[in-house]
Design an enzyme around this catalytic site. Structure first.
Site: not given
Ligand code: SAH
Ligand code: SF4
Length: 415
Positions: A99, A131, A223-224, A255, A278, A280, A397
């Site tokens: 996406e 996560c 993805g990370e 990020s 991130s 949180h 995401c």
């Molecule tokens: N993996 C990386 C980048 C992708 S996630 C990271 O975790 O930073 C991008 C952002 O979207 C992250 O801050 C993540 O915590 C947030 N995110 C994931 N699921 C979400 C949700 N359901 N509502 C709001 N933000 C969300």
């Molecule tokens: Fe966690 Fe970022 Fe992976 Fe979602 S995309 S599981 S927030 S590391």
């Protein structure tokens, strides 16, 4: 039955740096200016066919055709929200889905002027980090994206925008569309995408025959990114290069969920890419509960890596902080969050949680979000509260992909 095409093509031309192409052209005994011509076709003219590269000798085009693929992402699905956030679901060569989300004019995100377009891009198919609140990790990790698959998300969206601009159709007034849309189902909205107020190209000159659309790139899709470090860096350099995507390094934000060793590595790179974390949660207890990565790199280690990043860069770091009801929205978290932000010269983006089907988490009431914001500001921390864009199109995401995978499991998507 699901049909899988082939493995991702590793040798796509848009995964090659200029230096790599120059080396290849030297082997082929081609003059160096041919590389410049090729780059122009790829990143300025943006053609999708070797034969369109008319100033390259035919024999060279044949060599290129044999050596490299010239792939494009295929748009499998697109959704547009009432507030004109657009979500693109791409199908890759091996039929994996990823996406990108286009967010117009989002001044609260990274402090840019409000006529900006930010594109959120993916770096992996799925995510291994799991996560607890996130849709991207729900079905696990499938593979890393290759550099061209990251770059192509930007080019693909700009291609889509150029096609929109070309199509000579009368533009409906924004207000009318919004009204209409509130009365249509999501499916109707999707098929009516072309009626959405379209994206005016801001700087149509700028050396591009087509309109430039994307000003900022945030690596916040599926993805990370720092777990796909080498491909990510290559893609970012391709997007940043003067002969490539021409997006300033500072306008590209990576990020991460907190991969401390890779944050240090990023700090040592020559480019000034921006960093978002991130977070949180501002205590290990909260982060441990929702982010398994924290057990590997607890806050102490993460903070020390960020301190190193700061010392190398002197750049402001952004903390992303999703507000999840009953998990991390307690005002008791605001204090350690403020302390951490102060120590690391970070600003804080508060983001009310986007609910994910099948997960138990919810966003707090608006009032609770505002109180948390006030508790940050009272500590003099630069803090924004995202008044969500795209909530109604599964904008967080991984959600559209997950939904599509589940809806269409057992069938081929679009042939
Ligand atoms: N993996 C990386 C980048 C992708 S996630 C990271 O975790 O930073 C991008 C952002 O979207 C992250 O801050 C993540 O915590 C947030 N995110 C994931 N699921 C979400 C949700 N359901 N509502 C709001 N933000 C969300
Ligand atoms: Fe966690 Fe970022 Fe992976 Fe979602 S995309 S599981 S927030 S590391």
């Amino acid at each position: 039955m699901k049909t899988w095409n082939k493995n991702p093509v590793p040798n796509d031309i848009k995964s090659q740096t200029r230096a790599e192409l120059e080396a290849q052209f030297a082997v082929w005994e081609q003059p160096v200016y041919r590389v410049k011509q090729l780059m122009d076709w790829l990143y300025v003219q943006r053609v999708g066919d070797w034969d369109a590269m008319t100033n390259l000798p035919k024999a060279l085009r044949e060599k290129l055709r044999l050596e490299f693929s010239l792939g494009r992402l295929e748009l499998a699905r697109k959704q547009g929200a009432r507030d004109t956030t657009q979500k693109f679901l791409w199908r890759l060569a091996d039929h994996s889905l990823i996406e990108s989300v286009l967010i117009p004019a989002n001044p609260s995100l990274y402090g840019e002027p409000s006529d900006r377009h930010t594109l959120c891009v993916s770096t992996q198919v799925g995510c291994a980090y799991g996560c607890k609140f996130c849709a991207s990790g729900l079905d696990g990790w499938k593979r890393n994206l290759l550099p061209h698959e990251i770059v192509e998300q930007v080019l693909g969206v700009e291609r889509w925008s150029a096609e929109q601009s070309k199509a000579d159709r009368p533009k409906p007034a924004v207000a009318t569309v919004a009204e209409d849309e509130s009365q249509t189902s999501e499916a109707q909205r999707e098929s009516a995408d072309l009626r959405l107020p379209h994206y005016a190209p801001r700087n149509p000159g700028n050396g591009f025959p087509g309109p430039r659309l994307v000003d900022n790139v945030v690596i916040m899709g599926m993805g990370e990114p720092l777990a796909n470090y080498d491909n990510l860096l290559k893609a970012l350099r391709l997007l940043n290069a003067g002969w490539g995507g021409r997006i300033g390094a500072r306008k590209i934000t990576v990020s991460t969920s907190g991969l401390a060793p890779q944050i240090r590595r990023l700090a040592d790179e020559p480019e000034q890419f921006s960093l978002a974390v991130s977070l949180h949660g501002a205590t290990d207890a909260v982060r441990d509960r929702i982010m398994p990565v924290n057990r590997k790199f607890p806050l102490k280690e993460l903070a020390s890596a960020l301190e190193y990043y700061q010392s190398q860069r002197g750049r402001i770091i952004t903390f992303e902080y999703i507000l999840i009801a009953g998990v991390n929205d307690d005002l008791a978290q605001a204090k350690p969050l403020g302390a951490l932000a102060k120590r690391l010269n970070a600003k804080v983006n508060l983001i009310p949680y986007n609910t994910v089907e099948g997960l138990p988490w919810a966003r707090p009431e608006e009032d609770a979000c505002e109180k948390f914001l006030a508790a940050m500001r009272v500590q003099k921390i630069v803090t924004t509260l995202r008044r969500e864009k795209g909530h109604d199109i599964d904008a967080a995401c991984g959600q559209l992909r997950l939904k599509t995978e589940r809806e269409l499991s057992g069938v081929t998507l679009i042939s």
